[in-house]
Design a protein around this motif. Structure first.
Motif, PDB file in Angstrom:
ATOM      1  N   THR A 190      54.257 -11.964  79.675  1.00 22.01           N
ATOM      2  CA  THR A 190      54.020 -12.226  78.253  1.00 22.01           C
ATOM      3  C   THR A 190      53.396 -13.623  78.216  1.00 22.01           C
ATOM      4  O   THR A 190      53.407 -14.327  79.231  1.00 22.01           O
ATOM      5  CB  THR A 190      55.332 -12.243  77.433  1.00 22.01           C
ATOM      6  N   PRO A 191      52.900 -14.051  77.053  1.00 24.83           N
ATOM      7  CA  PRO A 191      52.274 -15.381  77.028  1.00 24.83           C
ATOM      8  C   PRO A 191      53.179 -16.506  77.519  1.00 24.83           C
ATOM      9  O   PRO A 191      52.698 -17.537  77.994  1.00 24.83           O
ATOM     10  CB  PRO A 191      51.922 -15.564  75.554  1.00 24.83           C
ATOM     11  N   THR A 192      54.504 -16.331  77.442  1.00 27.10           N
ATOM     12  CA  THR A 192      55.384 -17.407  77.890  1.00 27.10           C
ATOM     13  C   THR A 192      56.257 -17.010  79.078  1.00 27.10           C
ATOM     14  O   THR A 192      57.227 -17.683  79.395  1.00 27.10           O
ATOM     15  CB  THR A 192      56.315 -17.882  76.747  1.00 27.10           C
ATOM     16  N   GLU A 323      55.926 -27.636  92.349  1.00 23.74           N
ATOM     17  CA  GLU A 323      55.009 -27.238  91.278  1.00 23.74           C
ATOM     18  C   GLU A 323      55.521 -27.765  89.944  1.00 23.74           C
ATOM     19  O   GLU A 323      56.712 -27.993  89.784  1.00 23.74           O
ATOM     20  CB  GLU A 323      54.924 -25.698  91.212  1.00 23.74           C
ATOM     21  N   HIS A 324      54.592 -27.938  88.999  1.00 22.39           N
ATOM     22  CA  HIS A 324      54.964 -28.241  87.614  1.00 22.39           C
ATOM     23  C   HIS A 324      54.382 -27.151  86.745  1.00 22.39           C
ATOM     24  O   HIS A 324      53.202 -26.829  86.871  1.00 22.39           O
ATOM     25  CB  HIS A 324      54.375 -29.584  87.164  1.00 22.39           C
ATOM     26  N   TRP A 325      55.185 -26.602  85.877  1.00 18.59           N
ATOM     27  CA  TRP A 325      54.738 -25.536  84.980  1.00 18.59           C
ATOM     28  C   TRP A 325      54.958 -25.941  83.534  1.00 18.59           C
ATOM     29  O   TRP A 325      55.888 -26.684  83.222  1.00 18.59           O
ATOM     30  CB  TRP A 325      55.539 -24.243  85.248  1.00 18.59           C
ATOM     31  N   GLU A 326      54.106 -25.410  82.698  1.00 16.22           N
ATOM     32  CA  GLU A 326      54.299 -25.567  81.259  1.00 16.22           C
ATOM     33  C   GLU A 326      54.601 -24.169  80.738  1.00 16.22           C
ATOM     34  O   GLU A 326      53.920 -23.207  81.117  1.00 16.22           O
ATOM     35  CB  GLU A 326      52.964 -26.022  80.666  1.00 16.22           C
ATOM     36  N   TRP A 327      55.612 -24.023  79.919  1.00 15.10           N
ATOM     37  CA  TRP A 327      56.004 -22.685  79.467  1.00 15.10           C
ATOM     38  C   TRP A 327      55.598 -22.439  78.015  1.00 15.10           C
ATOM     39  O   TRP A 327      55.551 -21.300  77.565  1.00 15.10           O
ATOM     40  CB  TRP A 327      57.511 -22.467  79.657  1.00 15.10           C
ATOM     41  N   HIS A 328      55.338 -23.508  77.258  1.00 13.59           N
ATOM     42  CA  HIS A 328      54.954 -23.335  75.859  1.00 13.59           C
ATOM     43  C   HIS A 328      53.708 -24.149  75.569  1.00 13.59           C
ATOM     44  O   HIS A 328      53.562 -25.217  76.122  1.00 13.59           O
ATOM     45  CB  HIS A 328      56.091 -23.807  74.939  1.00 13.59           C
ATOM     46  N   LYS A 333      50.446 -23.041  85.207  1.00 18.28           N
ATOM     47  CA  LYS A 333      50.792 -23.981  86.261  1.00 18.28           C
ATOM     48  C   LYS A 333      49.991 -25.251  86.040  1.00 18.28           C
ATOM     49  O   LYS A 333      48.778 -25.208  85.909  1.00 18.28           O
ATOM     50  CB  LYS A 333      50.468 -23.383  87.621  1.00 18.28           C
ATOM     51  N   VAL A 334      50.680 -26.385  85.978  1.00 14.41           N
ATOM     52  CA  VAL A 334      50.003 -27.646  85.697  1.00 14.41           C
ATOM     53  C   VAL A 334      49.596 -28.342  87.000  1.00 14.41           C
ATOM     54  O   VAL A 334      48.517 -28.898  87.107  1.00 14.41           O
ATOM     55  CB  VAL A 334      50.932 -28.574  84.875  1.00 14.41           C
ATOM     56  N   SER A 335      50.490 -28.307  87.978  1.00 16.48           N
ATOM     57  CA  SER A 335      50.149 -28.929  89.255  1.00 16.48           C
ATOM     58  C   SER A 335      50.951 -28.288  90.368  1.00 16.48           C
ATOM     59  O   SER A 335      51.960 -27.628  90.118  1.00 16.48           O
ATOM     60  CB  SER A 335      50.432 -30.426  89.209  1.00 16.48           C
TER      61      SER A 335
END
Ligand code: HEC
Ligand code: HEC
Ligand code: HEC
Ligand code: HEC
Ligand code: HEC
Length: 400
Positions: A190-192, A323-328, A333-335
């Motif tokens: 899903t988108p998130t 890893e760094h993720w953004e969920w909203h 995946k940010v890095s």
């Protein structure tokens, strides 16, 4: 993603549905039921105990295969259902039905049979009660039968006729493909919500492919009787060692270390005009995939701390591998600076003393299961182990 669209006229009659609080609700409408399509949307169909056995439970296997049982009990596979973080996440409304398919893969371990998705919506599965649901088996997570039972038969590497249970040989099933069926899932659901386990792909792209596979490193070969009293034969360690971060104090999983860590030397004394320089070489020497791999929440922290003799911290520098993720609002995946198989990296630290005094320098490398923040968010409590320290060195440096 390919979507097979099936339009069926269905009459759903909920007679004793759990979420209607005793109300008898009748729904008769035209709904579109999409069939399931991705491998992880399916459970392994309900199994009967193989001929010669009365149950599918690991406990029963363990009555004869005592070593395998003891080893497996200590593995994270045995905790794939009871794990506190898994349970906390499963209870969230955002967790769809298929979360359980790799954690309790047999249909017998699942309360409901999922027959399709209304309008293809993963949050609207069409469920029916599973008459063969076995709660005790659910508790066993990735139990023996999850890997060893298909078509109501024990799958083994030789198809021996010495076993009291119906046994077939299927080495293709018991290959690394079995591991990869769960340890490689990449999809934005899903988108998130995203699945991002790429251990299989990382291995296929790396230098160990064709030389060593998941089993060579995670199921060490040994020679032993697989049931007391039988002739010793080729066997495999069943503790599935991995990161080695235990689930609880009582569960010591076996550590595998992927990293070779080589520190530089620090002089015992240094002139105040010079900086204290330190290098830590970190190489992914032993893992057949990236380190960390799998769950994107895993990370390593490398820290370099300078203290004076009173214990005051004069300087701290930390580096993170992970890893760094953004969920909203959208998952992304940010890095990512995980170490590739064979990759080495040098971490440099430097400190310029302000005073002539004796200093203590502490260098540590820690392996983390998840961050304190996420553990707090999921209310995992203080007993849930979050990390282990895999490198810890102290140096005394006199500044002259
Ligand atoms: C394709 C199989 C698969 C599916 C589907 C799946 N998981 Fe997992 N899950 C795994 C594997 C494999 C690991 C271990 C990864 C590792 O350690 O590298 C894991 C680990 C976890 C962990 C970490 C446990 C720990 O010890 O730190 C949590 C929590 C979790 N999964 C929750 C979920 C939730 C929630 C869902 C549904 C959104 C889900 N899983 C769906 C395969 C799956
Ligand atoms: C009553 C004792 C007993 C029970 C219970 C039992 N096994 Fe076995 N099993 C055996 C014996 C005996 C052998 C053959 C020993 C040998 O080859 O040296 C065997 C062999 C095997 C093999 C190897 C087959 C091959 O192809 O080489 C597997 C895998 C296996 N069992 C799995 C299981 C699982 C999983 C369970 C539980 C669902 C289980 N067993 C329950 C006694 C048992
Ligand atoms: C049915 C799905 C499934 C299969 C098949 C499977 N795994 Fe797992 N594995 C998981 C899940 C889920 C976890 C995480 C459980 C948890 O942390 O609660 C896990 C955890 C692990 C870990 C421990 C990670 C850690 O550091 O704690 C290792 C190592 C591992 N698996 C290796 C393997 C190997 C090797 C195979 C093939 C022989 C295999 N797995 C087959 C689902 C599976
Ligand atoms: C050459 C040996 C080798 C091969 C091949 C290998 N692994 Fe690993 N694996 C390791 C080592 C070493 C670690 C420990 C890394 C660490 O934490 O330092 C590890 C860690 C893991 C973990 C724990 C990840 C985490 O951070 O929690 C999982 C899961 C895993 N491996 C699964 C697999 C699967 C699945 C395969 C096959 C596709 C595989 N491994 C192939 C050596 C190997
Ligand atoms: C994550 C998958 C997985 C789980 C869980 C698992 N096994 Fe296995 N097992 C394997 C694989 C893969 C092999 C075959 C290794 C080979 O020969 O290549 C194997 C081999 C065996 C063998 C043959 C002898 C040997 O050691 O190679 C026995 C017996 C066995 N398993 C019993 C069990 C029992 C009992 C349990 C539960 C306590 C269990 N297994 C849990 C994957 C699993």
């Amino acid at each position: 993603m390919r979507t097979i669209f099936l339009s069926i006229f269905v009459i759903l009659v909920f007679t004793s549905c759990d979420n209607t609080q005793g109300k008898v609700e009748k729904v008769a409408e035209k709904v579109n039921i999409h069939p399931l399509e991705n491998s992880w949307e399916f459970a392994v169909p309900n199994q009967m105990p193989p001929e010669g056995l009365t149950s599918l439970s690991a406990e029963q296997c363990g009555a004869c295969h005592q070593d395998h049982y003891k080893e497996w009990k200590m593995s994270t596979h045995a905790h794939a259902w009871t794990d506190l973080q898994f349970q906390a996440e499963l209870k969230k409304e955002s967790s769809p039905f298929m979360c359980i398919n790799c954690h309790v893969p047999l249909q017998n371990q699942q309360e409901y049979i999922i027959e399709g998705l209304i309008d293809g919506d993963i949050y609207q599965p069409v469920k029916t009660k599973n008459p063969k649901f076995d709660k005790a088996l659910q508790h066993e997570g990735i139990t023996c039968a999850a890997c060893h039972v298909r078509n109501n038969t024990i799958i083994g590497p030789t198809g021996t006729d010495k076993a009291p249970h119906k046994t077939v040989k299927d080495t293709a099933h018991l290959s690394e493909n079995l591991c990869i069926s769960c340890h490689n899932a990449v999809a934005v659901i899903t988108p998130t919500l995203a699945c991002s386990f790429e251990t299989g792909d990382e291995w296929k792209a790396g230098p160990f492919y064709g030389k060593k596979n998941c089993k060579s490193c995670h199921m060490e070969e040994m020679h032993r009787a697989i049931v007391p009293g039988y002739e010793p034969r080729l066997s495999h360690f069943h503790g599935f060692p991995g990161s080695g971060i235990p689930k609880f104090d009582t569960v010591e999983t076996n550590v595998l270390n992927g990293l070779e860590i080589s520190p530089s030397v620090l002089p015992k004394s240094i002139k105040i005009s010079n900086a204290i320089n330190y290098k830590l070489k970190v190489k992914n020497e032993h893992a057949g995939h990236r380190v960390p791999t799998g769950d994107p929440e895993r990370f390593f922290i490398i820290s370099f701390t300078v203290l004076n003799m009173k214990g005051d911290t004069l300087n701290v520098k930390t580096e993170r591998i992970g890893e760094h993720w953004e969920w909203h609002p959208l998952v992304k995946k940010v890095s990512d600076n995980n170490l590739m198989p064979g990759e080495e990296r040098i971490y440099d630290f430097s400190y310029k003393a302000e005073k002539k005094e004796l200093l203590k320098v502490i260098v540590k490398v820690e392996k983390h299961r998840l961050s304190q923040k996420n553990a707090d968010y999921n209310k995992l409590g203080s007993a849930y182990p979050l990390f282990i320290t895999i490198f810890d060195k102290e140096y005394l440096v006199r500044v002259l």
